[in-house]
Design a protein around this motif. Structure first.
Motif, short mmCIF file in Angstrom:
data_model
loop_
_atom_site.label_atom_id
_atom_site.label_comp_id
_atom_site.label_asym_id
_atom_site.label_seq_id
_atom_site.Cartn_x
_atom_site.Cartn_y
_atom_site.Cartn_z
N PRO A 538 0.83 -1.21 0.00
CA PRO A 538 0.00 0.00 0.00
C PRO A 538 0.87 1.27 0.00
O PRO A 538 1.93 1.31 0.62
N ARG A 539 0.36 2.24 -0.68
CA ARG A 539 0.98 3.56 -0.70
C ARG A 539 -0.11 4.58 -1.02
O ARG A 539 -1.20 4.20 -1.47
N PRO A 540 0.13 5.88 -0.82
CA PRO A 540 -0.89 6.88 -1.17
C PRO A 540 -1.24 6.79 -2.65
O PRO A 540 -0.36 6.85 -3.53
N ALA A 541 -2.54 6.60 -2.94
CA ALA A 541 -2.97 6.42 -4.33
C ALA A 541 -4.25 7.21 -4.56
O ALA A 541 -5.02 7.49 -3.63
N ASP A 542 -4.44 7.56 -5.85
CA ASP A 542 -5.63 8.31 -6.27
C ASP A 542 -6.73 7.31 -6.62
O ASP A 542 -6.59 6.52 -7.56
N LEU A 543 -7.83 7.34 -5.83
CA LEU A 543 -8.92 6.40 -6.08
C LEU A 543 -9.55 6.63 -7.44
O LEU A 543 -9.92 5.68 -8.14
N GLY A 544 -9.70 7.88 -7.86
CA GLY A 544 -10.29 8.16 -9.17
C GLY A 544 -9.49 7.55 -10.30
O GLY A 544 -10.05 7.02 -11.27
N GLN A 545 -8.15 7.62 -10.20
CA GLN A 545 -7.31 7.03 -11.24
C GLN A 545 -7.47 5.51 -11.27
O GLN A 545 -7.53 4.89 -12.34
N ALA A 577 -4.69 4.64 1.13
CA ALA A 577 -3.52 3.79 1.29
C ALA A 577 -3.84 2.45 0.64
O ALA A 577 -4.52 1.61 1.22
N ALA A 578 -3.37 2.23 -0.57
CA ALA A 578 -3.72 1.03 -1.32
C ALA A 578 -2.63 0.71 -2.31
O ALA A 578 -1.86 1.58 -2.73
N ASP A 579 -2.58 -0.57 -2.69
CA ASP A 579 -1.72 -1.03 -3.78
C ASP A 579 -2.53 -0.83 -5.06
O ASP A 579 -3.54 -1.51 -5.28
N GLN A 613 -11.86 7.86 8.51
CA GLN A 613 -10.65 7.04 8.45
C GLN A 613 -10.60 6.11 7.26
O GLN A 613 -9.57 5.48 7.02
N GLU A 614 -11.69 5.99 6.50
CA GLU A 614 -11.69 5.07 5.38
C GLU A 614 -12.64 5.56 4.30
O GLU A 614 -13.52 6.41 4.55
N VAL A 615 -12.44 5.04 3.11
CA VAL A 615 -13.30 5.33 1.96
C VAL A 615 -13.99 4.02 1.58
O VAL A 615 -13.33 2.99 1.41
N LYS A 616 -15.33 4.07 1.46
CA LYS A 616 -16.11 2.88 1.13
C LYS A 616 -16.45 2.93 -0.36
O LYS A 616 -17.09 3.88 -0.83
N VAL A 617 -16.02 1.94 -1.13
CA VAL A 617 -16.26 1.83 -2.57
C VAL A 617 -17.35 0.79 -2.78
O VAL A 617 -17.25 -0.32 -2.23
N MET A 618 -18.38 1.13 -3.57
CA MET A 618 -19.52 0.23 -3.80
C MET A 618 -19.72 -0.01 -5.29
O MET A 618 -19.62 0.93 -6.09
N VAL A 619 -19.99 -1.26 -5.67
CA VAL A 619 -20.35 -1.65 -7.04
C VAL A 619 -21.78 -2.17 -6.99
O VAL A 619 -22.06 -3.18 -6.36
N LYS A 620 -22.70 -1.45 -7.68
CA LYS A 620 -24.12 -1.76 -7.63
C LYS A 620 -24.56 -2.34 -8.97
O LYS A 620 -24.21 -1.81 -10.02
N PHE A 684 -16.27 -2.50 -0.54
CA PHE A 684 -15.03 -2.72 0.20
C PHE A 684 -14.54 -1.36 0.67
O PHE A 684 -14.94 -0.31 0.14
N THR A 685 -13.69 -1.35 1.67
CA THR A 685 -13.17 -0.11 2.23
C THR A 685 -11.66 -0.04 2.05
O THR A 685 -10.98 -1.08 2.00
N LEU A 686 -11.15 1.21 1.95
CA LEU A 686 -9.71 1.48 1.85
C LEU A 686 -9.35 2.51 2.91
O LEU A 686 -10.07 3.51 3.07
N PRO A 687 -8.29 2.31 3.68
CA PRO A 687 -7.89 3.31 4.67
C PRO A 687 -7.47 4.62 3.99
O PRO A 687 -6.90 4.62 2.89
N VAL A 688 -7.77 5.73 4.62
CA VAL A 688 -7.32 7.03 4.13
C VAL A 688 -5.83 7.16 4.39
O VAL A 688 -5.35 6.85 5.49
N ALA A 689 -5.06 7.59 3.39
CA ALA A 689 -3.62 7.74 3.54
C ALA A 689 -3.31 8.78 4.60
O ALA A 689 -4.01 9.80 4.72
N GLY A 690 -2.27 8.52 5.41
CA GLY A 690 -1.89 9.45 6.46
C GLY A 690 -2.41 9.04 7.82
O GLY A 690 -1.95 9.56 8.83
N ILE A 691 -3.42 8.14 7.89
CA ILE A 691 -3.91 7.68 9.19
C ILE A 691 -2.83 6.87 9.90
O ILE A 691 -2.61 6.98 11.09
N ARG A 692 -2.11 6.04 9.14
CA ARG A 692 -0.99 5.28 9.68
C ARG A 692 0.21 5.46 8.77
O ARG A 692 0.07 5.87 7.61
#
Length: 702
Positions: A538-545, A577-579, A613-620, A684-692
């Motif tokens: 994991p590293r700081p990443a752009d969710l939109g990208q 914070a994601a790969d 502390q996290e971002v929740k991504v949903m696929v409907k 699924f959820t992804l931690p926000v970068a900078g929390i840890r």
């Protein structure tokens, strides 16, 4: 030369000692005379009882003949027939009363053809007389006061009707009757109803509680005690109907015979006592002479029986046989001590060997009861030996996949059988059981030894491998078949294809290759997870990208099914914070499932919700949804589809298991829920970068 008598021999000494005792006993006791006198007295007593029985039998026959004649005379009276013809029951009842008193009868009944009472005189509330009257003789009838013995006679009224009437007359056989029979026969008289004493000439109550003993060889004879007086009795059958069997018992008081026998017995006892005193004096002398070494020998034998093999057997005796027994006992003690030492050594070695064997060893006897339970069996099953020893193996081991008892599943010697059994605390295990006989077949009741191993994990691995191969074959077959069909069409019709058709075939090939690539990636990820080499960075990443790249990869598949993909992301999404590559793989798997199970022409939505502390991504999607019963197993590998639908359900294959592994490795969570209006929402959820720190986010699944 004659054989010399060994006076030290025990038989010789016993013969000499007790020969005098036998002579004295035979001379002092007149057993033959007493025996003859006693038998003669008994024969005379039984002859008197038998004579009384024959007299009673004749009296009963005469009584029955007399009553039969009275029934005939009563039925033939003209007045009776006239009253019956007129139907005047009151006058008829009064007339029957006069007849009853004149004939000294206890009852007169007139019964119709349906066994009902037309008129009666005598005992009331006895409607069963008409039923019993159909079979005349000695009968047991009941009224309000209880059951009584009756002598009944019946006569049919002669008339011209099709339903003749019956006249039943009877006499009650009560205590007065029994006393009359006692006076006539000279013996006590008792009527017995189905084993219960009824009317009797014996004085006193409680006759039914007497103890009756049958005479061996004479089933009709018996003896009993009544008020401390002995009686000899015999019986004659009056009515053998069941269950109310009726017999008459005649009994003779044999108190005088008992007194005579007692006097003879007393004299005999006195004579025997005199002989016993004389013999005892001689016996004491002999017993002391022989008994001392035998007592020492018995004590030595008792010590041996209690396990004392160290003390030697040393007995000095003047009796030759006692000396032989002492020498043999000492030799046996020494041999037994040596054998016991060897057995203890072998047992210790055997116990150590059994403890070292990891397999379970159980022995059962010819009845199926457990006689041995090794430590290996205790480790495998969880049962302690004291819980199962003596229990039937069918009660301890309960097969789960068959209704047959465990004993029927034991394999033949040299063969192996796998049996799934229930264990304590609700556990179950697959046991590989091998059987062996502890004795040859001709021995009959031979015990059986069972050796078993817990192969539950091996069976689970075999099932998992079978499921894995079946699912892999299924996952590869569809895209490969599509690729083969597209390539075959491209090779056969390439010159005739238009640019649009060629583009469609190439898109189909591209989608097939993309599906195979996704499947191979999931297989590689699953293998990495299984072997413990799965890693995410994991590293700081752009969710939109990440969403945009996954959308681009899925466009050909969505276009083929005319499905629309809408991405609704907030304007300001913080870095997560994601790969990126792994997270993109998560989205591709979820979007692939949404496209696969959603309808053609439908819409798939990707949304994101930003938390602290996290971002929740949903696929409907608008697919068939996921039943609640399948959700706990949804993210496991190789979950089969529901048999109630034509399409496979979520969770088939490796995709969702890889999704769960990647998300949890990045510190997130994954789940599924129903979508309002139909369909499912995978999130699924992804931690926000900078929390840890980023170093804490790198995880490894092993």
């Amino acid at each position: 030369m004659s054989k010399r008598i060994n006076w030290r021999s025990l038989p010789v000494q016993l013969i000499v000692a007790f020969m005098g005792l036998v002579i004295l006993t035979a001379a002092a006791v007149g057993l033959p005379a007493i025996f003859l006198i006693r038998n003669q007295l008994e024969r005379q007593a039984w002859a008197q009882v038998e004579q009384g029985r024959r007299a009673a039998e004749a009296l009963y026959a005469a009584e029955q003949s007399e009553l039969t004649a009275l029934a005939t005379l009563t039925a033939q009276r003209p007045t009776l027939q006239t009253l019956l013809s007129n139907g005047d029951r009151a006058t008829l009842t009064s007339y029957l009363g006069v007849l009853q008193a004149g004939a000294e009868l206890d009852l007169i009944f007139v019964c119709d053809s349906e066994q009902g009472v037309l008129a009666q005189a005598g005992t009331a509330e006895m409607g069963e007389v008409c039923q019993a009257g159909l079979a005349a003789g000695y009968r047991v009838l009941s009224d309000q006061s209880g059951s009584h013995v009756w002598l009944l006679a019946v006569h049919k009224l002669e008339d011209n009707s099709d339903s003749p009437l019956l006249v039943v007359v009877g006499r009650l056989l009560d205590r007065d009757f029994a006393r009359q029979m006692q006076t006539r026969t000279g013996l006590e008289h008792t009527l017995v109803m189905d084993g219960r004493a009824g009317a009797t000439s014996l004085a006193g109550d409680g006759l039914s509680q007497r103890t009756i003993q049958a005479v061996e060889g004479h089933p009709e004879r018996s003896t009993f005690l009544w008020q401390n007086r002995p009686f000899y009795a015999t019986s004659l059958t009056l009515n053998d109907d069941r269950p109310a069997r009726l017999t008459a018992e005649v009994a003779l008081d044999v108190s005088s015979l008992a007194t005579t026998q007692e006097r003879l017995t007393t004299n005999l006892a006195r004579s025997i006592l005199v002989v016993a005193v004389l013999g005892s004096g001689l016996g004491v002398v002999v017993a002391r002479w022989i008994g001392r070494p035998l007592a020492r020998l018995g004590k030595a034998a008792a010590n041996l029986s209690q396990g004392d093999l160290a003390t030697p057997v040393q007995v000095q005796a003047n009796v030759y046989e006692v000396s032989l027994v002492a020498d043999a006992l000492e030799a046996a003690r020494a041999a037994l001590q040596h054998s016991l030492a060897q057995l203890q050594t072998e047992k210790a070695w055997t116990d150590h060997l059994l403890e070292a064997i990891v397999e379970g060893i159980v022995t059962v006897d010819q009845h199926g009861a457990i006689t041995f339970f090794s430590q290996g069996a205790e480790r495998i099953t969880g049962w302690r030996p004291e819980q199962v020893l003596g229990q039937l193996c069918d009660d301890v081991f309960r097969p789960l996949e068959t209704n047959e008892p465990f004993s029927h599943l034991i394999p033949a010697p040299g063969r192996q059988q796998k049996i799934v059994v229930a264990l304590p605390n609700g556990r179950q295990a697959t046991l590989a059981v091998t059987g062996a006989r502890l004795a040859p077949p001709e021995a009959g009741a031979a015990r059986v030894a069972l050796v078993f191993r817990d192969v539950s994990e091996e069976e689970a691995i075999h099932r998992l491998l079978g499921n894995f191969l079946a699912n892999i074959a299924h996952e590869f077959r569809t895209p490969l078949s599509a690729l083969a069909a597209s390539i075959e069409l491209l090779l056969d019709q390439l010159p005739d294809l238009s640019p649009a058709e060629l583009q469609e075939l190439l898109n189909s090939l591209h989608l097939g290759i993309l599906g195979l690539q996704t499947l191979v990636d999931n297989l590689l990820e699953g293998a990495s997870i299984e072997t413990g080499r799965f890693r995410v960075y994991p590293r700081p990443a752009d969710l939109g990208q990440i969403v945009g790249e996954a959308t681009r990869l899925m466009q050909p598949l969505l276009a083929r099914h005319r499905q629309r993909l809408t991405a609704n992301l907030p304007a300001a999404v913080p870095p997560v914070a994601a790969d990126p590559r792994r997270t993109q793989q998560v989205l591709v798997n979820l979007l692939s499932n949404a496209s696969k199970y959603g309808p053609d022409g439908g819409e798939i939505i990707v949304e994101a919700m930003v938390g602290e502390q996290e971002v929740k991504v949903m696929v409907k999607d608008r697919g068939p949804g996921v039943p609640a019963t399948q959700r706990p197993q949804l993210f496991r590998r190789f979950i089969p589809s529901s048999p109630n639908t034509d399409k496979a359900q979520y969770g088939m294959g490796l995709g969702l298991s890889v999704v769960k592994a990647i998300v949890e490795a990045q510190g997130g969570r994954v789940g599924v829920e129903d979508r309002p209006g139909g369909g499912a929402i995978f999130w699924f959820t992804l931690p926000v970068a900078g929390i840890r720190g980023l170093g804490d986010l790198a995880k490894e699944i092993s």
